[in-house]
Design a protein around this motif. Structure first.
Motif, PDB file in Angstrom:
ATOM      1  N   LEU A  56      16.616  -5.826  -1.736  1.00 54.27           N
ATOM      2  CA  LEU A  56      15.754  -6.038  -2.903  1.00 54.27           C
ATOM      3  C   LEU A  56      15.099  -7.417  -2.814  1.00 54.27           C
ATOM      4  CD1 LEU A  56      17.735  -4.556  -5.924  1.00 54.27           C
ATOM      5  CD2 LEU A  56      15.530  -3.816  -5.057  1.00 54.27           C
ATOM      6  N   LEU A  57      15.915  -8.403  -2.396  1.00 51.58           N
ATOM      7  CA  LEU A  57      15.405  -9.766  -2.242  1.00 51.58           C
ATOM      8  C   LEU A  57      14.299  -9.781  -1.202  1.00 51.58           C
ATOM      9  CD1 LEU A  57      16.141 -12.552  -3.415  1.00 51.58           C
ATOM     10  CD2 LEU A  57      17.374 -12.986  -1.307  1.00 51.58           C
ATOM     11  N   ASN A  58      14.538  -9.044  -0.118  1.00 47.68           N
ATOM     12  CA  ASN A  58      13.544  -8.981   0.949  1.00 47.68           C
ATOM     13  C   ASN A  58      12.235  -8.410   0.431  1.00 47.68           C
ATOM     14  OD1 ASN A  58      12.445  -9.127   3.492  1.00 47.68           O
ATOM     15  ND2 ASN A  58      13.251  -7.149   4.148  1.00 47.68           N
ATOM     16  N   GLN A  59      12.367  -7.349  -0.382  1.00 42.70           N
ATOM     17  CA  GLN A  59      11.162  -6.752  -0.952  1.00 42.70           C
ATOM     18  C   GLN A  59      10.441  -7.752  -1.835  1.00 42.70           C
ATOM     19  OE1 GLN A  59      10.960  -3.062  -2.804  1.00 42.70           O
ATOM     20  NE2 GLN A  59      11.764  -1.898  -1.085  1.00 42.70           N
ATOM     21  N   ARG A  60      11.246  -8.453  -2.669  1.00 44.13           N
ATOM     22  CA  ARG A  60      10.677  -9.478  -3.556  1.00 44.13           C
ATOM     23  C   ARG A  60       9.922 -10.519  -2.753  1.00 44.13           C
ATOM     24  NH1 ARG A  60      13.228 -11.995  -8.196  1.00 44.13           N
ATOM     25  NH2 ARG A  60      12.974 -10.498  -9.880  1.00 44.13           N
ATOM     26  N   LEU A  61      10.606 -11.014  -1.695  1.00 39.11           N
ATOM     27  CA  LEU A  61       9.998 -12.035  -0.841  1.00 39.11           C
ATOM     28  C   LEU A  61       8.732 -11.494  -0.195  1.00 39.11           C
ATOM     29  CD1 LEU A  61      13.032 -13.729   0.914  1.00 39.11           C
ATOM     30  CD2 LEU A  61      11.382 -14.794  -0.582  1.00 39.11           C
ATOM     31  N   ALA A  62       8.804 -10.225   0.240  1.00 38.53           N
ATOM     32  CA  ALA A  62       7.638  -9.610   0.868  1.00 38.53           C
ATOM     33  C   ALA A  62       6.476  -9.613  -0.106  1.00 38.53           C
ATOM     34  CB  ALA A  62       7.972  -8.197   1.310  1.00 38.53           C
ATOM     35  N   ARG A  63       6.760  -9.303  -1.351  1.00 37.46           N
ATOM     36  CA  ARG A  63       5.676  -9.315  -2.335  1.00 37.46           C
ATOM     37  C   ARG A  63       5.123 -10.721  -2.530  1.00 37.46           C
ATOM     38  NH1 ARG A  63       6.350  -4.330  -5.969  1.00 37.46           N
ATOM     39  NH2 ARG A  63       7.992  -3.350  -4.790  1.00 37.46           N
ATOM     40  N   THR A  92       9.516  -3.336   4.901  1.00 44.74           N
ATOM     41  CA  THR A  92      10.033  -2.785   3.649  1.00 44.74           C
ATOM     42  C   THR A  92       9.448  -1.419   3.368  1.00 44.74           C
ATOM     43  OG1 THR A  92       8.253  -3.722   2.333  1.00 44.74           O
ATOM     44  CG2 THR A  92      10.203  -5.078   2.673  1.00 44.74           C
ATOM     45  N   ASN A  93       8.678  -0.904   4.325  1.00 45.08           N
ATOM     46  CA  ASN A  93       8.107   0.445   4.199  1.00 45.08           C
ATOM     47  C   ASN A  93       7.140   0.613   3.035  1.00 45.08           C
ATOM     48  OD1 ASN A  93       9.162   1.695   6.475  1.00 45.08           O
ATOM     49  ND2 ASN A  93      11.142   1.944   5.477  1.00 45.08           N
ATOM     50  N   ILE A  94       6.663  -0.487   2.495  1.00 42.09           N
ATOM     51  CA  ILE A  94       5.628  -0.361   1.469  1.00 42.09           C
ATOM     52  C   ILE A  94       4.310  -0.032   2.170  1.00 42.09           C
ATOM     53  CG2 ILE A  94       4.329  -1.610  -0.307  1.00 42.09           C
ATOM     54  CD1 ILE A  94       6.742  -3.400  -0.642  1.00 42.09           C
ATOM     55  N   LEU A  95       4.219  -0.553   3.406  1.00 39.32           N
ATOM     56  CA  LEU A  95       2.942  -0.460   4.111  1.00 39.32           C
ATOM     57  C   LEU A  95       3.184   0.098   5.502  1.00 39.32           C
ATOM     58  CD1 LEU A  95       0.207  -1.575   3.138  1.00 39.32           C
ATOM     59  CD2 LEU A  95       0.574  -3.486   4.656  1.00 39.32           C
ATOM     60  N   LYS A  96       2.180   0.821   6.010  1.00 34.96           N
ATOM     61  CA  LYS A  96       2.247   1.269   7.391  1.00 34.96           C
ATOM     62  C   LYS A  96       1.225   0.494   8.200  1.00 34.96           C
ATOM     63  CE  LYS A  96       2.394   5.608   5.897  1.00 34.96           C
ATOM     64  NZ  LYS A  96       1.687   6.865   5.936  1.00 34.96           N
ATOM     65  N   LYS A  97       1.510   0.370   9.494  1.00 38.75           N
ATOM     66  CA  LYS A  97       0.628  -0.440  10.328  1.00 38.75           C
ATOM     67  C   LYS A  97      -0.801   0.114  10.332  1.00 38.75           C
ATOM     68  CE  LYS A  97       1.077  -3.355  14.288  1.00 38.75           C
ATOM     69  NZ  LYS A  97       2.232  -4.168  14.584  1.00 38.75           N
ATOM     70  N   GLU A  98      -0.922   1.462  10.341  1.00 38.46           N
ATOM     71  CA  GLU A  98      -2.253   2.078  10.452  1.00 38.46           C
ATOM     72  C   GLU A  98      -3.139   1.710   9.277  1.00 38.46           C
ATOM     73  OE1 GLU A  98       1.026   3.584  11.473  1.00 38.46           O
ATOM     74  OE2 GLU A  98       0.360   5.204  10.176  1.00 38.46           O
ATOM     75  N   ASP A  99      -2.497   1.424   8.122  1.00 36.07           N
ATOM     76  CA  ASP A  99      -3.290   1.151   6.923  1.00 36.07           C
ATOM     77  C   ASP A  99      -4.236  -0.023   7.119  1.00 36.07           C
ATOM     78  OD1 ASP A  99      -0.402   1.858   4.836  1.00 36.07           O
ATOM     79  OD2 ASP A  99      -1.928   3.190   5.661  1.00 36.07           O
TER      80      ASP A  99
END
Lengths: 288, 139
Positions: free
Chosen positions: B66-73, A191-198
């Motif tokens: 959006l659901l995927n993001q939610r699930l990821a969280r 989801t591009n919230i995080l990068k692997k390097e982090d």
């Protein structure tokens, strides 16, 4: 027919789940009983002091009171010993995933506990017959000696054995936790919230910690198996990597087992600190 | 009489009147409106259908991401929740403390038996009384 099957399966699952929820409570209950008995022993020991210092009683009266209290204390200590016996039996039985050899060792330990039961019987009979202060005092002395020479050494071996395998299970859980976290991180990366390097470095460190923990647990296991196979502590060869290191003139005992287990646990604790660090890092990124 | 009736047979409106009436009738306002369904049905040709499908696909894809993001969280919550992690460590500690009880109890019970047997107890042994053992029992 299928509907009935489903109903039954659901019912059984529910029961198993509830039992599973209750199971952590049961060992705690056993320790609760230890606490109660110990408190009773402490109370009665204080009563002996009270009787000794009581100026209103004659020497004879004091002797009678003391005999009663001492008999009660001894009875409570018997009770505690029996509780310990039962507790160790349960904990031994709870150890899972043993190889055939290890299972054999566990059976030997259970046999050791069973042997105690004869002694308890004899001691109990003597206690019931004991009338005079001297008889009680002698019985207490004999019981003390038996505990020191026979009971305690057995318990030490049993405790070391249980510790090693309990810790092995804890290590398993830590590894499962690491897998779960790695999986979560992968999903977050999509989801591009995080990068692997982090988080890569932290994960690597955690893996290393758990690997070290495993080395130490394996070592502890080797030692306890050796000790149980040979009742005497001797020189022992232990493999570290590809080279063998001989430990000369050092006597390996159950204490060595515990040291290795404790060191292994420290690595596991460090790994969990890293897990929490990763969690905080991710939280930061999510809140951006 | 017959002559009159046959004359009536030939009656026709004037051409002028014919044209005028026809125009009136044809231009009169229609009372019946076509229904909404008919209106929509008229719009549902192939092109519109394609356009709507495209819109739906975009909406669904956005929703899924959006659901995927939610699930990821929520994955984060379940895998990395610090409360859960601390709980796990606590459980380890409880397990281990129960076994650790035995490391200390042997000495303490020895002291209690010494006292009961009338043997003298050193001050250090007195200190390592049962009280300490009680404190060390983590419950």
């Amino acid at each position: 027919m299928n509907l009935l099957k489903n109903k039954i399966t659901k019912y059984i699952t529910a029961i198993i789940l509830i039992a599973g929820l209750l199971s952590p409570v049961i060992p705690i209950y056993a320790q609760e009983t230890f606490k109660t008995v110990l408190e009773e022993i402490t109370e009665k020991m204080e009563q002996i002091e009270g009787i000794k210092n009581n100026t209103t009683l004659t020497a004879e009266e004091k002797a009678i009171e003391e005999t009663t209290i001492r008999k009660e204390i001894l009875s409570k200590i018997f009770e505690l010993t029996l509780l310990e016996n039962q507790d160790l039996k349960t904990k031994l039985a709870d150890v899972k995933n043993l190889t055939e050899k290890e299972g054999g060792l566990r059976d030997n330990l259970l046999k050791m506990l069973k042997e105690n039961e004869l002694v308890y019987q004899l001691m109990q009979e003597r206690l019931e017959k004991a009338q005079t202060l001297n008889e009680i005092k002698q019985l207490a002395a004999d019981f003390k000696d038996w505990r020191a020479l026979v009971y305690n050494p057995k318990v030490e071996k049993i405790v070391a054995f249980i510790l090693v395998f309990q810790e092995e299970r804890i290590l398993e859980i830590a590894r499962e936790r690491l897998q779960k976290i790695a999986g979560s991180l992968e999903k977050l990366e999509t989801t591009n919230i995080l990068k692997k390097e982090d988080t890569a470095q932290l994960i690597q460190k955690a893996v290393k910690n758990l690997d070290e923990a495993e080395v130490l647990n394996d070592r502890a296991k080797k030692i306890i198996v050796y000790l149980l196979n040979n009742e005497l502590s001797q020189q022992i060869k232990w493999g570290i990597g590809d080279s063998l290191i001989y430990s000369q003139d050092s006597f390996i005992t159950t204490a060595t087992v515990k040291i290795n287990v404790n060191n292994s646990l420290e690595y596991i604790r460090s790994a969990y600190k890293l897990f929490i660090e990763i969690g905080n890092l991710v939280k930061q990124k999510l809140n951006k | 009489m017959e002559q009159l009736l046959s004359k009536f047979k030939k009656i026709e409106p004037r051409n002028e009147f014919k044209e005028h009436s026809r125009a009136l009738i044809l231009n009169a306002p229609q009372n019946h409106q076509p229904g909404m369904l008919l209106y929509i049905a008229r719009m549902l040709n192939f092109k519109t259908g394609l356009g709507m499908a495209a819109v739906f696909i975009v909406v669904i894809l956005t929703g899924l991401s959006l659901l995927n993001q939610r699930l990821a969280r929520s994955e984060l919550v379940s895998g990395l929740d610090s409360q859960e992690l601390n709980k796990e460590v606590e459980e380890f500690n409880i397990q281990l403390s129960q076994v650790r009880y035995y490391e200390n109890s042997a000495k303490r019970i020895e002291v209690a038996l010494k006292k009961t047997s009338g043997e003298s107890i050193t001050p250090e042994e007195q200190k390592e009384g049962i009280n300490q053992l009680l404190d060390e029992l983590i419950l």
